[in-house]
Motif scaffolding. Structure first.
Motif, PDB file in Angstrom:
ATOM      1  N   GLY A  54       0.846  -1.193   0.000  1.00 36.54           N
ATOM      2  CA  GLY A  54       0.000   0.000   0.000  1.00 36.54           C
ATOM      3  C   GLY A  54       0.877   1.236   0.000  1.00 36.54           C
ATOM      4  N   ASP A  55       0.725   2.071   1.029  1.00 40.51           N
ATOM      5  CA  ASP A  55       1.563   3.259   1.142  1.00 40.51           C
ATOM      6  C   ASP A  55       2.528   3.159   2.325  1.00 40.51           C
ATOM      7  OD1 ASP A  55      -0.257   3.542   3.203  1.00 40.51           O
ATOM      8  OD2 ASP A  55      -0.777   5.614   2.749  1.00 40.51           O
ATOM      9  N   ARG A  56       2.685   1.972   2.886  1.00 41.12           N
ATOM     10  CA  ARG A  56       3.580   1.752   4.034  1.00 41.12           C
ATOM     11  C   ARG A  56       4.855   1.066   3.545  1.00 41.12           C
ATOM     12  NH1 ARG A  56       1.794   1.281   9.482  1.00 41.12           N
ATOM     13  NH2 ARG A  56       1.092   3.332   8.824  1.00 41.12           N
ATOM     14  N   MET A  57       5.990   1.606   3.991  1.00 48.03           N
ATOM     15  CA  MET A  57       7.278   1.009   3.631  1.00 48.03           C
ATOM     16  C   MET A  57       7.971   0.487   4.883  1.00 48.03           C
ATOM     17  SD  MET A  57       8.875   3.315   0.615  1.00 48.03           S
ATOM     18  CE  MET A  57       9.213   4.715   1.655  1.00 48.03           C
ATOM     19  N   PHE A  58       8.777  -0.520   4.645  1.00 52.20           N
ATOM     20  CA  PHE A  58       9.528  -1.193   5.698  1.00 52.20           C
ATOM     21  C   PHE A  58      10.951  -1.355   5.177  1.00 52.20           C
ATOM     22  CE2 PHE A  58      10.839  -5.375   7.504  1.00 52.20           C
ATOM     23  CZ  PHE A  58      10.789  -5.055   8.836  1.00 52.20           C
ATOM     24  N   MET A  59      11.937  -0.900   5.931  1.00 54.29           N
ATOM     25  CA  MET A  59      13.332  -1.006   5.516  1.00 54.29           C
ATOM     26  C   MET A  59      14.074  -1.940   6.467  1.00 54.29           C
ATOM     27  SD  MET A  59      16.350   1.878   4.905  1.00 54.29           S
ATOM     28  CE  MET A  59      15.809   2.904   6.230  1.00 54.29           C
ATOM     29  N   ILE A  60      14.825  -2.854   5.880  1.00 52.92           N
ATOM     30  CA  ILE A  60      15.698  -3.745   6.632  1.00 52.92           C
ATOM     31  C   ILE A  60      17.125  -3.305   6.337  1.00 52.92           C
ATOM     32  CG2 ILE A  60      16.451  -6.120   7.004  1.00 52.92           C
ATOM     33  CD1 ILE A  60      13.726  -6.960   5.718  1.00 52.92           C
ATOM     34  N   LEU A  61      17.855  -2.948   7.374  1.00 52.02           N
ATOM     35  CA  LEU A  61      19.239  -2.502   7.248  1.00 52.02           C
ATOM     36  C   LEU A  61      20.119  -3.475   8.022  1.00 52.02           C
ATOM     37  CD1 LEU A  61      20.570   1.074   7.531  1.00 52.02           C
ATOM     38  CD2 LEU A  61      21.616  -0.715   8.889  1.00 52.02           C
ATOM     39  N   GLU A  62      21.065  -4.069   7.356  1.00 51.10           N
ATOM     40  CA  GLU A  62      22.028  -4.943   8.014  1.00 51.10           C
ATOM     41  C   GLU A  62      23.372  -4.236   8.022  1.00 51.10           C
ATOM     42  OE1 GLU A  62      21.849  -8.792   6.176  1.00 51.10           O
ATOM     43  OE2 GLU A  62      19.864  -9.167   7.015  1.00 51.10           O
ATOM     44  N   GLN A  63      23.871  -3.998   9.230  1.00 50.14           N
ATOM     45  CA  GLN A  63      25.097  -3.223   9.394  1.00 50.14           C
ATOM     46  C   GLN A  63      26.177  -4.074  10.031  1.00 50.14           C
ATOM     47  OE1 GLN A  63      22.998  -0.550  12.063  1.00 50.14           O
ATOM     48  NE2 GLN A  63      24.411  -1.077  13.713  1.00 50.14           N
ATOM     49  N   GLY A  64      27.418  -3.760   9.672  1.00 47.87           N
ATOM     50  CA  GLY A  64      28.561  -4.395  10.300  1.00 47.87           C
ATOM     51  C   GLY A  64      28.929  -3.679  11.585  1.00 47.87           C
ATOM     52  N   ASP A  65      29.908  -4.202  12.272  1.00 49.57           N
ATOM     53  CA  ASP A  65      30.276  -3.602  13.557  1.00 49.57           C
ATOM     54  C   ASP A  65      31.052  -2.297  13.420  1.00 49.57           C
ATOM     55  OD1 ASP A  65      32.633  -4.739  12.707  1.00 49.57           O
ATOM     56  OD2 ASP A  65      32.826  -6.123  14.385  1.00 49.57           O
ATOM     57  N   GLN A  66      31.397  -1.896  12.201  1.00 54.97           N
ATOM     58  CA  GLN A  66      32.040  -0.600  11.980  1.00 54.97           C
ATOM     59  C   GLN A  66      31.023   0.515  11.739  1.00 54.97           C
ATOM     60  OE1 GLN A  66      35.445  -0.289  12.366  1.00 54.97           O
ATOM     61  NE2 GLN A  66      35.099  -2.382  13.064  1.00 54.97           N
ATOM     62  N   TYR A  67      29.750   0.154  11.692  1.00 54.81           N
ATOM     63  CA  TYR A  67      28.690   1.145  11.478  1.00 54.81           C
ATOM     64  C   TYR A  67      28.572   2.043  12.701  1.00 54.81           C
ATOM     65  CZ  TYR A  67      24.079   3.084  10.429  1.00 54.81           C
ATOM     66  OH  TYR A  67      23.032   3.926  10.178  1.00 54.81           O
ATOM     67  N   ASP A  68      28.612   3.352  12.475  1.00 57.59           N
ATOM     68  CA  ASP A  68      28.503   4.338  13.544  1.00 57.59           C
ATOM     69  C   ASP A  68      27.431   5.344  13.125  1.00 57.59           C
ATOM     70  OD1 ASP A  68      28.752   6.574  15.206  1.00 57.59           O
ATOM     71  OD2 ASP A  68      30.938   6.505  15.225  1.00 57.59           O
ATOM     72  N   PRO A  69      26.237   5.272  13.733  1.00 61.63           N
ATOM     73  CA  PRO A  69      25.147   6.144  13.299  1.00 61.63           C
ATOM     74  C   PRO A  69      25.481   7.639  13.377  1.00 61.63           C
ATOM     75  CG  PRO A  69      24.392   4.610  15.007  1.00 61.63           C
ATOM     76  CD  PRO A  69      25.855   4.392  14.815  1.00 61.63           C
ATOM     77  N   ALA A  70      26.191   8.055  14.401  1.00 64.30           N
ATOM     78  CA  ALA A  70      26.535   9.476  14.536  1.00 64.30           C
ATOM     79  C   ALA A  70      27.500   9.900  13.434  1.00 64.30           C
ATOM     80  CB  ALA A  70      27.129   9.750  15.909  1.00 64.30           C
ATOM     81  N   ALA A  71      28.490   9.066  13.153  1.00 62.97           N
ATOM     82  CA  ALA A  71      29.451   9.389  12.094  1.00 62.97           C
ATOM     83  C   ALA A  71      28.757   9.391  10.733  1.00 62.97           C
ATOM     84  CB  ALA A  71      30.607   8.396  12.111  1.00 62.97           C
ATOM     85  N   LYS A  72      27.851   8.434  10.512  1.00 65.52           N
ATOM     86  CA  LYS A  72      27.116   8.395   9.246  1.00 65.52           C
ATOM     87  C   LYS A  72      26.274   9.659   9.095  1.00 65.52           C
ATOM     88  CE  LYS A  72      24.051   5.823   6.231  1.00 65.52           C
ATOM     89  NZ  LYS A  72      24.614   6.564   5.127  1.00 65.52           N
ATOM     90  N   ALA A  73      25.579  10.051  10.157  1.00 64.26           N
ATOM     91  CA  ALA A  73      24.746  11.253  10.101  1.00 64.26           C
ATOM     92  C   ALA A  73      25.592  12.482   9.761  1.00 64.26           C
ATOM     93  CB  ALA A  73      24.011  11.443  11.414  1.00 64.26           C
ATOM     94  N   ALA A  74      26.775  12.570  10.344  1.00 61.35           N
ATOM     95  CA  ALA A  74      27.664  13.710  10.072  1.00 61.35           C
ATOM     96  C   ALA A  74      28.145  13.687   8.624  1.00 61.35           C
ATOM     97  CB  ALA A  74      28.845  13.697  11.030  1.00 61.35           C
ATOM     98  N   ARG A  75      28.552  12.516   8.138  1.00 61.84           N
ATOM     99  CA  ARG A  75      29.013  12.410   6.745  1.00 61.84           C
ATOM    100  C   ARG A  75      27.869  12.716   5.779  1.00 61.84           C
ATOM    101  NH1 ARG A  75      32.301   8.483   8.949  1.00 61.84           N
ATOM    102  NH2 ARG A  75      30.773   6.826   8.707  1.00 61.84           N
ATOM    103  N   ASP A  76      26.675  12.188   6.073  1.00 62.21           N
ATOM    104  CA  ASP A  76      25.526  12.447   5.199  1.00 62.21           C
ATOM    105  C   ASP A  76      25.167  13.927   5.185  1.00 62.21           C
ATOM    106  OD1 ASP A  76      25.419   9.757   4.600  1.00 62.21           O
ATOM    107  OD2 ASP A  76      23.614   9.348   5.803  1.00 62.21           O
ATOM    108  N   ALA A  77      25.241  14.584   6.340  1.00 69.63           N
ATOM    109  CA  ALA A  77      24.926  16.016   6.419  1.00 69.63           C
ATOM    110  C   ALA A  77      25.903  16.852   5.600  1.00 69.63           C
ATOM    111  CB  ALA A  77      24.919  16.467   7.873  1.00 69.63           C
ATOM    112  N   ALA A  78      27.129  16.371   5.454  1.00 69.99           N
ATOM    113  CA  ALA A  78      28.159  17.098   4.704  1.00 69.99           C
ATOM    114  C   ALA A  78      28.213  16.698   3.232  1.00 69.99           C
ATOM    115  CB  ALA A  78      29.526  16.863   5.353  1.00 69.99           C
ATOM    116  N   ASN A  79      27.394  15.732   2.824  1.00 71.01           N
ATOM    117  CA  ASN A  79      27.430  15.212   1.460  1.00 71.01           C
ATOM    118  C   ASN A  79      26.270  15.809   0.660  1.00 71.01           C
ATOM    119  OD1 ASN A  79      27.031  13.603  -0.856  1.00 71.01           O
ATOM    120  ND2 ASN A  79      28.022  11.850   0.115  1.00 71.01           N
TER     121      ASN A  79
END
Length: 117
Positions: A54-79
């Motif tokens: 319908g209009d509902r989405m579901f995302m599955i994210l599989e991350q490794g142990d090097q994944y850092d949400p804060a660092a990703k957010a900072a890199r994404d904000a600068a990209n």
């Protein structure tokens, strides 16, 4: 290979068949800009799937142990490529009723078959 953690998220799309078709087209194989998939992979995201009903989405994210949400957010904000993609995708998305002003709300796992006797 290091450990993998699975996280799941939900968001809604505007209930407009034409808009949903456009959103799907943006996510077809080879359609997202290469800079977007590169930015995702650079942060130790091992797999990312988006499912739609319908209009509902579901995302599955599989991350490794090097994944850092804060660092990703900072890199994404600068990209600028990621910022442009996010702005475009937000034109299709709408917040879940209980999470105004937020997209892709993280879900809580409440059942795992592997944990059952």
């Amino acid at each position: 290979m290091s450990a993998t953690t699975r996280r799941c998220f939900a968001v809604d799309l505007h209930d407009d068949p034409a808009q949903i078709a456009r959103y799907r087209a943006w996510h077809a194989a080879g359609s997202p800009p290469p800079a977007i998939t590169a930015a995702i992979r650079a942060d130790d995201v091992r797999e990312l799937e988006i499912w739609l009903v319908g209009d509902r989405m579901f995302m599955i994210l599989e991350q490794g142990d090097q994944y850092d949400p804060a660092a990703k957010a900072a890199r994404d904000a600068a990209n600028p490529d990621v910022q442009a993609w996010d702005a475009l995708m937000r034109t299709f998305q709408k917040s879940l009723p209980f999470a105004p002003e937020q997209t892709w709300v993280e879900m809580a796992r409440i059942f795992a078959l592997s944990e059952q006797p």
